[in-house]
Motif scaffolding. Structure first.
Motif, PDB file in Angstrom:
ATOM      1  N   GLN A 181       0.857  -1.176   0.000  1.00  0.00           N
ATOM      2  CA  GLN A 181       0.000   0.000   0.000  1.00  0.00           C
ATOM      3  C   GLN A 181       0.896   1.229   0.000  1.00  0.00           C
ATOM      4  O   GLN A 181       1.714   1.416   0.901  1.00  0.00           O
TER       5      GLN A 181
ATOM      6  N   VAL B 281      -1.250   4.944   5.893  1.00  0.00           N
ATOM      7  CA  VAL B 281      -1.745   3.663   5.394  1.00  0.00           C
ATOM      8  C   VAL B 281      -2.813   3.180   6.361  1.00  0.00           C
ATOM      9  O   VAL B 281      -3.081   3.818   7.381  1.00  0.00           O
TER      10      VAL B 281
ATOM     11  N   ARG C 203      -6.008   4.442   5.068  1.00  0.00           N
ATOM     12  CA  ARG C 203      -5.140   5.357   4.327  1.00  0.00           C
ATOM     13  C   ARG C 203      -5.899   6.612   3.908  1.00  0.00           C
ATOM     14  O   ARG C 203      -6.970   6.543   3.312  1.00  0.00           O
TER      15      ARG C 203
END
Length: 208
Positions: free
Chosen positions: A41, A116, A169
């Motif tokens: 991510q 995140v 996130r």
């Protein structure tokens, strides 16, 4: 083909293996025992284990996931001479390393953005920064605009907090100082320690 295996036999073995793999991947009870595959991510801002509004304070918007705003959403400008953020047209709304001051029409907002998906443990306190007078302030912590903590800080008072939040996130956490009746003597101290732990993200298994 390997010695002892003809081309037709190899193709049959590969077809059987593919069929079995497809069957396993289509059976949740079986894939539940497989180890998770972590999907990367991309962080929305710098990823750290610990965030601190004091240690991370800077003269740049967005550095270390922090921004400095008023409650209308407008970004403040940095006043180098006084080492603090203020509105573009000075209206008594300030944010400095260890505190802030609200204005007559807008609040002082210190914003943190989650880099995140993760779990955030934060603790700290808002305190009366000018106990010589005034009627106090109201302080809040908002997660994406929704209050998760709100308390009045009376003259010579404080508002300690301790929260654990799941965040995704790009989610925003706002630390807000709002006036009550007047803005006189409304300087408000602020301290916080924020421990952040990224949440593992399980990627779906696929068969190409």
């Amino acid at each position: 083909p390997p010695p002892g295996i003809d081309a037709q036999g190899l193709e049959e073995q590969l077809a059987t293996a593919e069929s079995l793999a497809s069957l396993v991947l289509a059976t949740p009870a079986l894939t539940a025992h497989c180890p998770a595959v972590l999907a990367a991510q991309t962080p929305a801002c710098p990823l750290k284990a610990v965030y601190s509004p004091m240690d991370d304070f800077s003269d740049t918007q967005g550095r270390d996931c922090w921004s400095y705003l008023d409650s209308s959403g407008a970004q403040m400008v940095f006043d180098n001479a006084n080492a603090r953020w203020r509105k573009q047209v000075d209206q008594g709304v300030y944010l400095w390393r260890s505190g802030g001051h609200p204005g007559g029409t807008v609040d002082a907002v210190r914003r943190w953005v989650s880099p995140v998906d993760g779990a955030l443990s934060l603790s700290g306190a808002f305190t009366d920064g000018d106990p010589t007078g005034g009627d106090g302030v109201t302080v809040s912590i908002l997660k994406n605009g929704t209050p998760v903590f709100t308390q009045d800080v009376a003259k010579r008072g404080q508002a300690p907090f301790s929260l654990t939040l799941n965040v995704t996130r790009g989610e925003q956490l706002d630390f807000v100082v709002n006036r009550k009746g007047t803005t006189a003597y409304d300087s408000t101290g602020f301290t916080a320690s924020m421990n952040f732990r990224q949440t593992p993200r399980k990627q779906a298994w696929t068969w190409a």
